[in-house]
Design a protein around this motif. Structure first.
Motif: not given
Length: 525
Positions: A113-117
């Motif tokens: 989903g293109g989320n950052s971590f």
């Protein structure tokens, strides 16, 4: 009749979305330890994020297009991926899988989903420990220097390693600039690679591991340090010592690894915060990327050293502001350079770790959220803490540190000699998930200790001011003149302004001017 076009570029404004090591995609190339389970036995990867809504992270091994596992993470729900022990041929390879192309080594972490971590690898054995924080997309590049700590003393487990993963098919990679007397492992032959240069070709997500086994040849002490790794397409590397010693004539050792970024995102100004070690284990290492690089310490006008491309210099720990944990040091260079830090969790010479340190600048992030379970390394409990570099323009009250107990009281900051811009903090004995929030730029490192086992990690930085070249084409006269941002960098968004007023629709790297005036551009990445 042409009208003269008057351009006055008063400013180039950067609207930067700074995410540091937060990314939607991370690579973890495999590495090599000198003997199975000697540097690292139990190992795990810790996934965390500041995002409050849970999202999926897929984990891929080697070239496989099918995830080997998936996790759902959020700010309040980190994840731990437990790995098989020792030389599992995923994160640490066997002798047989060293010096050869691998299709099943290394890991890739991706949020669809293109989320950052964040991705933080931690490993431990009976007497050693190590941490490596991946740098996300900023780790991808085509030009690197092999970094780490010179390997002193002798022991059958001491070695230095370089792991490489390709991100595209048919990637040609060259290792050059190392001491020609270095010998690297090829399968079960510790000195099987003796060529003065070495070239490999990898497809996407394939990996290759070099090992400089210390007992093989004297050149393997530091002859690899500063070697060039170049490629025609983006790669990601990790490097360091598994194990590495800091005492000549001794078998003392610990694991010390990290993941660097490519040369095009380095800087020239670095602040280091001392750990709990002694002069043997507390010092910066500067690696040159260009010839005739001067190194200055604590604002001095005279350089302490001058190095060429591929050379390195250990800055003596005596330049720290004191011999106590939390002391600091400013190092500046006349050209962009790599900066590593050897620091220790305790006073014993065998408790050191390695941090690849970010240059300080106003584009550092204003939060680090979060380091998960700061005292836990693959099931073993350590004591843990953080170091913080912060802007002097940020009020101390605006820098808020929290751990598993809530808000943590901060000590008074330590000023940085030679720089009016930065101050530092040292906070030991933290527990649980650790976050640092600020209203200005910060850089955060962490450290840990359990008996003989020390480790270090770095969770911030590596965003630098873009090198933007503004050009006028078409002769500079109306009509037919254009303004262009020709920096070689790609930005997420562009907006041009005329006489301080936004120009509707002028949202590209090039703008064709129709009237004379004062123009500037805002770029965002």
């Amino acid at each position: 009749m042409n009208q003269k076009l008057l351009f006055l570029f008063l400013a180039l404004v950067f609207g930067i979305s700074v995410k540091a090591q937060l990314s939607d995609l991370h690579y973890l190339p495999p590495l090599k330890q000198g003997r199975n389970n000697q540097a690292i036995q139990q190992q795990a990867v810790y996934l965390s994020t500041p995002e409050t809504t849970a999202f999926t992270v897929n984990v891929y091994r080697g070239t496989s297009a099918t995830p080997i596992t998936s996790f759902s993470i959020s700010k309040t729900s980190s994840a731990v991926y437990n790995l098989p022990n020792g030389d599992n041929n995923i994160t640490l390879v066997t002798n047989t899988n060293t010096g050869v192309i691998l299709t099943n080594g290394g890991l890739r972490f991706e949020a669809p989903g293109g989320n950052s971590f964040y991705v933080n690898y931690r490993g431990i054995s009976a007497s050693q420990a190590a941490s490596l924080t991946t740098k996300g997309r900023v780790a991808m590049g085509t030009s690197f220097k092999w970094g780490g700590i010179p390997n002193l003393g002798s022991h059958s487990s001491k070695s230095t390693s370089l792991g490489i993963m390709a991100t595209e098919d048919n990637t040609t990679i060259d290792l050059t600039g190392y001491d020609p007397n270095c010998e690297f492992r090829l399968g079960n032959i510790a000195g099987g690679i003796t060529a003065d240069t070495y070239q490999i070709v990898l497809d996407a997500n394939e990996s290759f591991v070099f090992e400089a086994y210390l007992a093989q040849t004297a050149a393997n002490l530091d002859g690899w340090l500063g070697a060039s790794i170049t490629s025609d397409k983006n790669i990601v590397i990790s490097n360091g010592g598994l194990n590495v010693g800091r005492q000549a004539g001794s078998g003392n050792r610990d694991a010390a690894i990290d993941q660097p970024v490519p040369e095009n995102v380095l800087g020239r100004e670095y602040v280091f915060v001392r750990g709990n070690g002694t002069s043997a284990t507390e010092f910066p290492i500067i690696i040159g990327t260009q010839d005739n690089t001067d190194i200055f310490v604590n604002g001095a006008a005279t350089p302490i050293a001058n190095i060429n491309e591929g050379e390195y210099f250990e800055v003596p720990s005596s330049f720290y502001s004191s011999t106590s944990a939390g002391a600091n040091m400013l190092v500046t260079t006349s050209n962009d350079a790599y900066a590593y830090q050897c620091l220790a969790g305790g006073s014993a010479v065998y408790t050191h770790g390695l941090n690849f340190v970010a240059p300080v600048n106003c584009l550092l992030p204003d939060r680090m959220d979060n380091i998960p379970n700061i005292t836990i390394v693959a099931g073993t409990t350590l004591t843990g803490g953080v170091t913080i570099i912060a802007s002097t323009s940020t009020p101390n009250a605006n820098i808020i540190v929290t751990d598993g107990t809530g808000i943590v009281s901060k000590p008074s900051p330590v000023s940085v000699a030679g720089s009016p811009d930065w101050k530092t903090f040292y906070l030991p004995s933290l527990t649980g998930d650790v976050s640092v929030q600020s209203t200005g730029p910060i850089a955060v490192g962490f450290f840990g200790l359990n008996g003989a086992r020390g480790l270090a990690g770095y969770f911030s930085g590596f965003d630098t001011v873009p090198n933007v070249d503004l050009q006028i084409t078409g002769g500079g006269c109306l009509p037919g003149a254009s303004l262009e941002i020709a920096s070689g960098e790609t930005f997420d968004a562009y907006q041009w302004f005329l006489d301080g007023v936004l120009i509707p629709g002028a949202t590209g790297a090039r703008y064709s001017a129709s009237i004379a005036g004062d123009y500037y551009a805002r770029v965002t990445r």
